[in-house]
Design a protein around this motif. Structure first.
Motif, PDB file in Angstrom:
ATOM      1  N   LEU A 224      12.021  47.856  -1.333  1.00  0.00           N
ATOM      2  CA  LEU A 224      11.626  48.117  -2.713  1.00  0.00           C
ATOM      3  C   LEU A 224      12.139  49.477  -3.175  1.00  0.00           C
ATOM      4  O   LEU A 224      12.622  49.610  -4.302  1.00  0.00           O
ATOM      5  N   ASN A 225      12.040  50.474  -2.317  1.00  0.00           N
ATOM      6  CA  ASN A 225      12.542  51.800  -2.680  1.00  0.00           C
ATOM      7  C   ASN A 225      14.061  51.776  -2.853  1.00  0.00           C
ATOM      8  O   ASN A 225      14.590  52.402  -3.770  1.00  0.00           O
TER       9      ASN A 225
ATOM     10  N   GLU B 163      16.085  52.777  -6.229  1.00  0.00           N
ATOM     11  CA  GLU B 163      17.190  53.743  -6.273  1.00  0.00           C
ATOM     12  C   GLU B 163      18.439  53.119  -6.896  1.00  0.00           C
ATOM     13  O   GLU B 163      19.145  53.767  -7.667  1.00  0.00           O
ATOM     14  N   GLU B 164      18.693  51.864  -6.559  1.00  0.00           N
ATOM     15  CA  GLU B 164      19.860  51.170  -7.108  1.00  0.00           C
ATOM     16  C   GLU B 164      19.741  51.060  -8.628  1.00  0.00           C
ATOM     17  O   GLU B 164      20.704  51.290  -9.354  1.00  0.00           O
ATOM     18  N   ILE B 165      18.551  50.731  -9.103  1.00  0.00           N
ATOM     19  CA  ILE B 165      18.337  50.616 -10.550  1.00  0.00           C
ATOM     20  C   ILE B 165      18.504  51.968 -11.224  1.00  0.00           C
ATOM     21  O   ILE B 165      19.228  52.099 -12.219  1.00  0.00           O
ATOM     22  N   ILE B 166      17.858  52.985 -10.696  1.00  0.00           N
ATOM     23  CA  ILE B 166      17.872  54.320 -11.303  1.00  0.00           C
ATOM     24  C   ILE B 166      19.288  54.892 -11.396  1.00  0.00           C
ATOM     25  O   ILE B 166      19.654  55.517 -12.382  1.00  0.00           O
ATOM     26  N   HIS B 167      20.090  54.683 -10.366  1.00  0.00           N
ATOM     27  CA  HIS B 167      21.428  55.282 -10.317  1.00  0.00           C
ATOM     28  C   HIS B 167      22.521  54.384 -10.889  1.00  0.00           C
ATOM     29  O   HIS B 167      23.692  54.736 -10.822  1.00  0.00           O
ATOM     30  N   SER B 168      22.123  53.264 -11.457  1.00  0.00           N
ATOM     31  CA  SER B 168      23.119  52.358 -12.034  1.00  0.00           C
ATOM     32  C   SER B 168      23.578  52.883 -13.396  1.00  0.00           C
ATOM     33  O   SER B 168      22.970  53.794 -13.966  1.00  0.00           O
ATOM     34  N   ASN B 169      24.630  52.297 -13.900  1.00  0.00           N
ATOM     35  CA  ASN B 169      25.161  52.669 -15.220  1.00  0.00           C
ATOM     36  C   ASN B 169      24.630  51.766 -16.328  1.00  0.00           C
ATOM     37  O   ASN B 169      25.171  51.756 -17.420  1.00  0.00           O
TER      38      ASN B 169
END
Length: 69
Positions: free
Chosen positions: A6-7, A11-17
């Motif tokens: 989940l974390n 992180e993938e969502i937050i750092h996506s464009n």
């Protein structure tokens, strides 16, 4: 999914464009998943939170990362 997965997803969502509204929607869906998977109570429950510190910490981190206008 466990907390590590989940974390990682967070992180993938937050750092996506992706646009912020897409990120917020995806984070909200992640929170909904957690609510079901971990039986997170609708109302604040200090006893539950004390027993599930790591879960509620991640849940709140995700919640604080959403952006609303």
């Amino acid at each position: 999914m466990d907390l590590k997965e989940l974390n990682n997803r967070y992180e993938e969502i937050i750092h996506s464009n992706r646009p912020e509204e897409i990120k917020t929607n995806q984070l909200s869906m992640l929170m909904t998943y957690m609510e079901g998977a971990f039986s997170i109570p609708m109302q604040r429950n200090e006893e539950w939170e004390r027993k599930n510190k790591k879960i509620i910490a991640l849940y709140r981190k995700i919640s604080r990362s959403r952006q609303f206008e």
